[in-house]
Design an enzyme around this catalytic site. Structure first.
Site, PDB file in Angstrom:
ATOM      1  N   GLN A 138      -6.182  -7.180 -25.603  1.00  0.00           N
ATOM      2  CA  GLN A 138      -6.998  -8.291 -26.116  1.00  0.00           C
ATOM      3  C   GLN A 138      -7.433  -9.181 -24.958  1.00  0.00           C
ATOM      4  O   GLN A 138      -6.631  -9.941 -24.430  1.00  0.00           O
ATOM      5  CB  GLN A 138      -6.138  -9.074 -27.118  1.00  0.00           C
ATOM      6  N   GLY A 139      -8.678  -9.062 -24.549  1.00  0.00           N
ATOM      7  CA  GLY A 139      -9.170  -9.819 -23.393  1.00  0.00           C
ATOM      8  C   GLY A 139      -9.869 -11.100 -23.815  1.00  0.00           C
ATOM      9  O   GLY A 139     -11.103 -11.166 -23.827  1.00  0.00           O
ATOM     10  N   SER A 141      -8.154 -14.747 -23.153  1.00  0.00           N
ATOM     11  CA  SER A 141      -7.842 -15.887 -22.274  1.00  0.00           C
ATOM     12  C   SER A 141      -8.369 -15.696 -20.856  1.00  0.00           C
ATOM     13  O   SER A 141      -8.430 -14.582 -20.344  1.00  0.00           O
ATOM     14  CB  SER A 141      -6.322 -16.091 -22.182  1.00  0.00           C
ATOM     15  N   SER A 173      -2.003  -8.877 -22.377  1.00  0.00           N
ATOM     16  CA  SER A 173      -0.757  -8.131 -22.556  1.00  0.00           C
ATOM     17  C   SER A 173      -0.991  -6.633 -22.483  1.00  0.00           C
ATOM     18  O   SER A 173      -1.897  -6.108 -23.161  1.00  0.00           O
ATOM     19  CB  SER A 173      -0.113  -8.456 -23.905  1.00  0.00           C
ATOM     20  N   GLU A 256      -3.588 -12.250 -35.739  1.00  0.00           N
ATOM     21  CA  GLU A 256      -2.538 -12.593 -34.772  1.00  0.00           C
ATOM     22  C   GLU A 256      -1.614 -13.686 -35.309  1.00  0.00           C
ATOM     23  O   GLU A 256      -0.422 -13.695 -35.046  1.00  0.00           O
ATOM     24  CB  GLU A 256      -3.199 -13.042 -33.457  1.00  0.00           C
TER      25      GLU A 256
HETATM   26  C1  LIG Z   1       3.565 -13.632 -24.357  1.00  0.00           C
HETATM   27  C2  LIG Z   1       2.108 -13.963 -24.266  1.00  0.00           C
HETATM   28  C3  LIG Z   1       1.170 -12.971 -24.500  1.00  0.00           C
HETATM   29  C4  LIG Z   1      -0.189 -13.249 -24.386  1.00  0.00           C
HETATM   30  N1  LIG Z   1      -1.072 -12.238 -24.558  1.00  0.00           N
HETATM   31  C5  LIG Z   1      -2.397 -12.476 -24.450  1.00  0.00           C
HETATM   32  C6  LIG Z   1      -3.330 -11.410 -24.593  1.00  0.00           C
HETATM   33  O1  LIG Z   1      -2.959 -10.245 -24.800  1.00  0.00           O
HETATM   34  N2  LIG Z   1      -4.644 -11.700 -24.473  1.00  0.00           N
HETATM   35  C7  LIG Z   1      -5.099 -12.958 -24.235  1.00  0.00           C
HETATM   36  O2  LIG Z   1      -6.311 -13.150 -24.173  1.00  0.00           O
HETATM   37  N3  LIG Z   1      -4.235 -14.007 -24.058  1.00  0.00           N
HETATM   38  C8  LIG Z   1      -2.896 -13.776 -24.155  1.00  0.00           C
HETATM   39  N4  LIG Z   1      -1.991 -14.810 -23.979  1.00  0.00           N
HETATM   40  C9  LIG Z   1      -2.490 -16.116 -23.562  1.00  0.00           C
HETATM   41  C10 LIG Z   1      -2.406 -17.173 -24.655  1.00  0.00           C
HETATM   42  O3  LIG Z   1      -3.364 -16.957 -25.646  1.00  0.00           O
HETATM   43  C11 LIG Z   1      -2.592 -18.545 -23.972  1.00  0.00           C
HETATM   44  O4  LIG Z   1      -1.499 -18.722 -23.085  1.00  0.00           O
HETATM   45  C12 LIG Z   1      -2.618 -19.682 -24.960  1.00  0.00           C
HETATM   46  O5  LIG Z   1      -3.779 -19.635 -25.750  1.00  0.00           O
HETATM   47  C13 LIG Z   1      -2.545 -21.052 -24.245  1.00  0.00           C
HETATM   48  O6  LIG Z   1      -3.540 -21.141 -23.274  1.00  0.00           O
HETATM   49  P1  LIG Z   1      -3.190 -21.552 -21.764  1.00  0.00           P
HETATM   50  O7  LIG Z   1      -2.057 -20.691 -21.298  1.00  0.00           O
HETATM   51  O8  LIG Z   1      -4.454 -21.523 -20.994  1.00  0.00           O
HETATM   52  O9  LIG Z   1      -2.608 -23.022 -21.829  1.00  0.00           O
HETATM   53  P2  LIG Z   1      -3.457 -24.360 -21.905  1.00  0.00           P
HETATM   54  O10 LIG Z   1      -4.576 -24.184 -22.875  1.00  0.00           O
HETATM   55  O11 LIG Z   1      -3.791 -24.798 -20.533  1.00  0.00           O
HETATM   56  O12 LIG Z   1      -2.401 -25.352 -22.545  1.00  0.00           O
HETATM   57  C14 LIG Z   1      -1.339 -25.935 -21.770  1.00  0.00           C
HETATM   58  C15 LIG Z   1      -0.597 -26.905 -22.663  1.00  0.00           C
HETATM   59  O13 LIG Z   1      -1.473 -27.959 -23.073  1.00  0.00           O
HETATM   60  C16 LIG Z   1      -1.485 -28.066 -24.494  1.00  0.00           C
HETATM   61  N5  LIG Z   1      -2.834 -28.395 -24.970  1.00  0.00           N
HETATM   62  C17 LIG Z   1      -3.990 -27.848 -24.544  1.00  0.00           C
HETATM   63  N6  LIG Z   1      -5.029 -28.384 -25.248  1.00  0.00           N
HETATM   64  C18 LIG Z   1      -4.487 -29.272 -26.115  1.00  0.00           C
HETATM   65  C19 LIG Z   1      -5.050 -30.129 -27.114  1.00  0.00           C
HETATM   66  N7  LIG Z   1      -6.357 -30.168 -27.371  1.00  0.00           N
HETATM   67  N8  LIG Z   1      -4.192 -30.911 -27.841  1.00  0.00           N
HETATM   68  C20 LIG Z   1      -2.846 -30.858 -27.618  1.00  0.00           C
HETATM   69  N9  LIG Z   1      -2.270 -30.068 -26.674  1.00  0.00           N
HETATM   70  C21 LIG Z   1      -3.079 -29.291 -25.943  1.00  0.00           C
HETATM   71  C22 LIG Z   1      -1.076 -26.696 -24.993  1.00  0.00           C
HETATM   72  O14 LIG Z   1      -0.515 -26.759 -26.280  1.00  0.00           O
HETATM   73  C23 LIG Z   1      -0.064 -26.261 -23.945  1.00  0.00           C
HETATM   74  O15 LIG Z   1       1.203 -26.794 -24.241  1.00  0.00           O
HETATM   75  C24 LIG Z   1      -0.631 -14.560 -24.063  1.00  0.00           C
HETATM   76  C25 LIG Z   1       0.319 -15.558 -23.841  1.00  0.00           C
HETATM   77  C26 LIG Z   1       1.664 -15.277 -23.932  1.00  0.00           C
HETATM   78  C27 LIG Z   1       2.657 -16.368 -23.659  1.00  0.00           C
END
Ligand SMILES: Cc1cc2nc3c(=O)[nH]c(=O)nc-3n(C[C@H](O)[C@H](O)[C@H](O)COP(=O)(O)OP(=O)(O)OC[C@H]3O[C@@H](n4cnc5c(N)ncnc54)[C@H](O)[C@@H]3O)c2cc1C
Length: 389
Positions: A138-139, A141, A173, A256
């Site tokens: 799933q591409g 993020s 992932s 999801e």
């Molecule tokens: C085990 C695992 C598997 C994953 N697999 C995939 C995958 O296969 N494909 C894929 O595309 N992605 C994947 N992801 C990525 C995942 O979707 C993102 O990590 C997630 O959406 C959070 O985005 P970020 O890491 O950029 O954090 P950020 O968006 O930078 O957030 C950082 C922190 O700020 C908080 N925050 C951000 N905006 C707000 C707001 N508006 N209000 C309140 N709080 C806020 C968040 O809650 C978080 O605590 C995976 C992540 C994990 C941990």
């Protein structure tokens, strides 16, 4: 493997009319094939080894027809209500077998591809996913576009016969094992937000894709960074409409946050039983963990039923996702308090192969993937409770 191996195979299985009939039939089949299934009871080992082992289990379930239930016949399924799919992981877990590796992908990406891909493409790829012949990633993020997914920047430029894609994805992932990727890219102007995103089903062996592993804290190479250098995607790989990728995104996220939560609660329930059997955790804590899991079960059952009936689930899947991460973290916090040696040291005294440690560490991710807990709370507050932004 030829096309007919996965698409045209006739099976003996009559499509059950009810969930109960499916359950009874599947239990009987597992009993009948107990000797062959025994090899899958084992857990642990290197990722690639687990992956291969569970791929065989998936193929066995596909050949017998069980994981073709609830999928359209024109896509390699046997037809019947999608809810028939929900009992397979449950009954496997109850009998002590792990769910095949790509079960979650099937429920997260499979339905969106079935809905939005051209019929010929869906007919070609779905049987391969269901049979375990292929895995998908799933591409979505990107660095700088996780919670705020609508700001993604991976660029797709329309060219003769398709698109050319350049940019970067992160946290994808199991991309190193994937044959295809459901990819979101910007096809509109830089500031077009969710209205300028398109979705594609991309072959991972297309020239110009570099996959770079990122190790997660449990030691697995689960994540990848993907780098795209002028990668060509043929036009028939578009999912939905050009610039209409947000509808695909919402479909994937409903899976999801909803259907995947159903599968997760089944596995969590089996881990709660394991934890209770260690005798190291207070009954009161076990009871609270059970309550949280039951709440999750009731919520996600409602979602699975709605998805099966084709009813819109909207923002309610955020309740499931939040309930899931709350229950998962509580359960493994309880494991930390009651079986600290196992969790902290990854002790193998009870033959757990460090499984408690691994599961504790992975539980920390449950409030991040599929949309972080804070984001789910925002959605619940704004869209379900009508609170101001
Ligand atoms: C085990 C695992 C598997 C994953 N697999 C995939 C995958 O296969 N494909 C894929 O595309 N992605 C994947 N992801 C990525 C995942 O979707 C993102 O990590 C997630 O959406 C959070 O985005 P970020 O890491 O950029 O954090 P950020 O968006 O930078 O957030 C950082 C922190 O700020 C908080 N925050 C951000 N905006 C707000 C707001 N508006 N209000 C309140 N709080 C806020 C968040 O809650 C978080 O605590 C995976 C992540 C994990 C941990």
């Amino acid at each position: 493997m030829t096309d007919t191996d996965v698409t045209g195979a006739a099976v003996d299985l009559e499509v059950p009319e009810t969930v109960e009939q499916a359950r009874v039939g599947f239990r009987a089949w597992m009993t009948e094939h107990g000797a062959e299934l025994e090899q899958f009871r084992r857990t642990g080992g290197e990722v690639a080894e687990i992956f291969e082992r569970l791929r065989l289990l998936q193929r066995m379930l596909f050949d017998a027809g069980w994981i073709r239930l609830g999928w359209p016949t024109e896509m390699g399924g046997l037809g019947g209500a999608p809810i028939l799919r929900s009992i397979i992981s449950e009954e496997l877990a109850a009998a002590g077998y792990p769910p095949p590796f790509s079960f979650a992908t099937q429920e997260v990406l499979g339905p969106a591809v079935a809905e939005f891909a051209r019929p010929e493409l869906a007919a070609h790829v779905l049987p391969r996913l269901l049979s375990g012949q292929e895995t998908w990633c799933q591409g979505f993020s990107e660095p700088g576009a996780g919670s705020d997914l609508a700001s993604l920047r991976l660029k797709a430029v329309a060219v003769e016969g398709g698109w050319r894609v350049s940019g970067e994805k992160i946290w994808t992932s199991w991309a190193q094992l994937a044959d295809r990727c459901v990819l979101l890219a910007r096809t509109g102007a830089v500031d077009s937000g969710h209205r300028g995103i398109s979705a594609f089903l991309l072959d991972m062996d297309t020239p110009g894709i570099t996959v770079s592993l990122l190790r997660s804290m449990n030691g697995d190479d689960e994540f990848c960074s993907l780098f795209f250098d002028n990668v060509f995607i043929p036009e028939d790989r578009l999912l939905g409409e050009p610039d209409g990728g947000w509808a695909v995104t919402m479909h994937v996220l409903a899976g999801e946050r909803g259907a995947a939560a159903w599968q997760r609660q089944i596995w969590l329930r089996s881990r709660l039983d394991d934890l209770a059997a260690t005798g190291g955790v207070d009954d009161e804590v076990l009871g609270e963990s059970y309550e949280l899991l039951m709440a999750l079960r009731v919520l996600s059952r409602r979602t699975v039923r709605a998805l099966s009936a084709g009813d819109p689930v909207g923002s309610t899947t955020s309740l499931d996702k939040l309930a899931m991460s709350t229950a998962e973290k509580f359960l493994f916090d309880a494991a930390l308090s009651g079986a600290a040696d196992e969790v902290v040291l990854g002790s193998t005294e009870t033959g757990s192969d460090g499984a408690w440690r691994n599961d504790y560490l992975y539980s920390r991710a449950s409030s991040i993937y599929g949309g972080a807990a804070e984001i789910q709370r925002n959605i619940i507050a704004e869209r379900l409770l009508g609170l101001p932004r």
